[in-house]
Design a protein around this motif. Structure first.
Motif, PDB file in Angstrom:
ATOM      1  N   ILE A 176       0.622  -1.075   0.026  1.00 49.51           N
ATOM      2  CA  ILE A 176       0.107   0.064  -0.124  1.00 49.51           C
ATOM      3  C   ILE A 176       0.827   1.706  -0.281  1.00 49.51           C
ATOM      4  O   ILE A 176       0.460   2.067  -0.971  1.00 49.51           O
ATOM      5  N   LEU A 177       1.968   1.489   1.192  1.00 47.91           N
ATOM      6  CA  LEU A 177       2.848   2.233   0.941  1.00 47.91           C
ATOM      7  C   LEU A 177       3.219   2.481  -0.452  1.00 47.91           C
ATOM      8  O   LEU A 177       3.431   4.132  -0.844  1.00 47.91           O
ATOM      9  N   SER A 178       4.398   1.866  -0.964  1.00 44.31           N
ATOM     10  CA  SER A 178       4.591   1.481  -2.908  1.00 44.31           C
ATOM     11  C   SER A 178       3.788   2.080  -3.180  1.00 44.31           C
ATOM     12  O   SER A 178       4.029   3.222  -4.235  1.00 44.31           O
ATOM     13  N   PHE A 179       2.004   2.151  -2.884  1.00 47.61           N
ATOM     14  CA  PHE A 179       1.502   2.251  -4.350  1.00 47.61           C
ATOM     15  C   PHE A 179       0.926   3.214  -3.697  1.00 47.61           C
ATOM     16  O   PHE A 179       1.026   4.347  -4.996  1.00 47.61           O
ATOM     17  N   PHE A 180       1.359   4.025  -3.040  1.00 44.22           N
ATOM     18  CA  PHE A 180       1.076   6.122  -2.918  1.00 44.22           C
ATOM     19  C   PHE A 180       2.028   6.701  -3.194  1.00 44.22           C
ATOM     20  O   PHE A 180       2.384   7.474  -3.442  1.00 44.22           O
ATOM     21  N   ILE A 181       3.733   6.046  -2.720  1.00 42.48           N
ATOM     22  CA  ILE A 181       4.546   7.009  -3.100  1.00 42.48           C
ATOM     23  C   ILE A 181       5.465   6.692  -4.724  1.00 42.48           C
ATOM     24  O   ILE A 181       5.405   8.384  -5.483  1.00 42.48           O
ATOM     25  N   GLN A 186       2.270   3.725 -14.659  1.00 41.17           N
ATOM     26  CA  GLN A 186       2.185   2.440 -14.700  1.00 41.17           C
ATOM     27  C   GLN A 186       2.306   1.169 -13.443  1.00 41.17           C
ATOM     28  O   GLN A 186       2.093   0.526 -13.488  1.00 41.17           O
ATOM     29  N   HIS A 187       3.390   2.155 -12.859  1.00 36.77           N
ATOM     30  CA  HIS A 187       4.177   1.446 -11.367  1.00 36.77           C
ATOM     31  C   HIS A 187       2.481   1.282 -10.800  1.00 36.77           C
ATOM     32  O   HIS A 187       2.580   0.428  -9.862  1.00 36.77           O
ATOM     33  N   LYS A 188       1.453   2.883 -10.757  1.00 37.23           N
ATOM     34  CA  LYS A 188       0.615   2.979  -9.112  1.00 37.23           C
ATOM     35  C   LYS A 188      -0.584   1.714  -9.965  1.00 37.23           C
ATOM     36  O   LYS A 188      -1.236   0.670  -9.283  1.00 37.23           O
ATOM     37  N   LEU A 189      -0.718   1.467 -11.259  1.00 36.47           N
ATOM     38  CA  LEU A 189      -1.803   0.881 -12.307  1.00 36.47           C
ATOM     39  C   LEU A 189      -0.845  -0.837 -11.982  1.00 36.47           C
ATOM     40  O   LEU A 189      -1.727  -1.669 -11.125  1.00 36.47           O
ATOM     41  N   MET A 190       0.060  -1.361 -12.031  1.00 33.72           N
ATOM     42  CA  MET A 190       0.516  -2.716 -11.741  1.00 33.72           C
ATOM     43  C   MET A 190       0.752  -2.526  -9.697  1.00 33.72           C
ATOM     44  O   MET A 190       0.337  -4.022  -9.651  1.00 33.72           O
ATOM     45  N   LEU A 191       0.729  -2.058  -9.251  1.00 37.07           N
ATOM     46  CA  LEU A 191       0.443  -2.619  -7.148  1.00 37.07           C
ATOM     47  C   LEU A 191      -0.903  -1.745  -7.070  1.00 37.07           C
ATOM     48  O   LEU A 191      -1.442  -2.441  -6.455  1.00 37.07           O
TER      49      LEU A 191
END
Length: 242
Positions: A176-181, A186-191
């Motif tokens: 979750i933290l990685s998703f918001f950081i 593309q990375h947001k969608l991947m997470l």
């Protein structure tokens, strides 16, 4: 048969605690709504003080009005909630709600917590808040009825389960933290999509357990659905506006 209920003071205290526990979820939803509306309106809300005041006023109305409305509803439920104990069982009765009836012989775990007592069978769970009238007397009665020496979990199993739950919690927090950081769409969608699938899977599991008569708090299902909808809305926002 003995009956235990809540005093008016205890009802007010419990109602406030329940409302405060869901406020972070409501505030998160309001912040998400602000971000989406502001983006749709091309940052007009951020750049217009009058719109900011209007939005703040709406938020205050929701928070303050919702507090008193929720407190009244919860207080009504608690005032009609009581526990009864006889020689063989304990029963929680809520007016116009579900009755939880637990036989003492079926109890697999008796746990004393800071907020009260928790009783568990294979398919049910009963929480007894410490704010109930004559809580110590109720606790003593239960101790006489329950053989706690054979109820404790196996220590090794309990430690392994705790370790597993901790690892899963840290993994989810990291995801979750990685998703918001991350800033890349593309990375947001991947997470984000794996998180969404995990959330949906969790909801299905909770509903399945409840359907199969395992104890699942309805509020837990509601919170899971609410958070999943927020995540879905944010993913849609990323797809369209970022």
């Amino acid at each position: 048969m003995e009956v235990f209920n809540f005093s008016e003071k205890a009802i007010s205290k419990l109602a406030v605690k329940k409302i405060i526990s869901i406020y972070p979820m409501i505030i998160g939803a309001l912040i998400t709504t602000f971000i989406i509306i502001n983006k749709i309106e091309n940052n007009e809300i951020v750049e217009t003080p009058d719109l900011q005041l209007i939005f703040a006023g709406v938020c205050l109305f929701i928070l303050i009005g919702g507090f008193f409305s929720s407190k009244k509803s919860i207080s009504t439920i608690l005032s009609n909630t009581y526990f009864t104990i006889d020689e063989n069982s304990i029963v929680k009765i809520v007016e116009n709600g579900n009755k939880i009836h637990i036989q003492f012989r079926d109890i697999k775990r008796y746990q004393s917590e800071k907020s009260g007592l928790r009783l568990k069978t294979k398919t049910q769970q009963l929480k007894i808040p410490k704010e109930i009238n004559n809580f110590n007397e109720l606790n003593n009665r239960l101790k006489l009825k329950i053989n706690t020496s054979i109820i404790n979990y196996d220590t090794k199993f309990k430690l392994n389960q705790t370790l597993l739950n901790t690892l899963i919690a840290y993994a989810m927090f990291g995801l979750i933290l990685s998703f918001f950081i991350v800033k890349s769409k593309q990375h947001k969608l991947m997470l984000g999509f794996p998180l969404l699938l995990l959330s949906i899977g969790g909801i299905i599991e909770l509903i399945t357990k409840k359907h199969n008569r395992h104890y699942v708090d309805s509020s837990t299902i509601f919170k899971a659905i609410f958070h999943t909808l927020i995540l879905l809305g944010y993913l849609i926002y990323i797809l369209i506006f970022i």
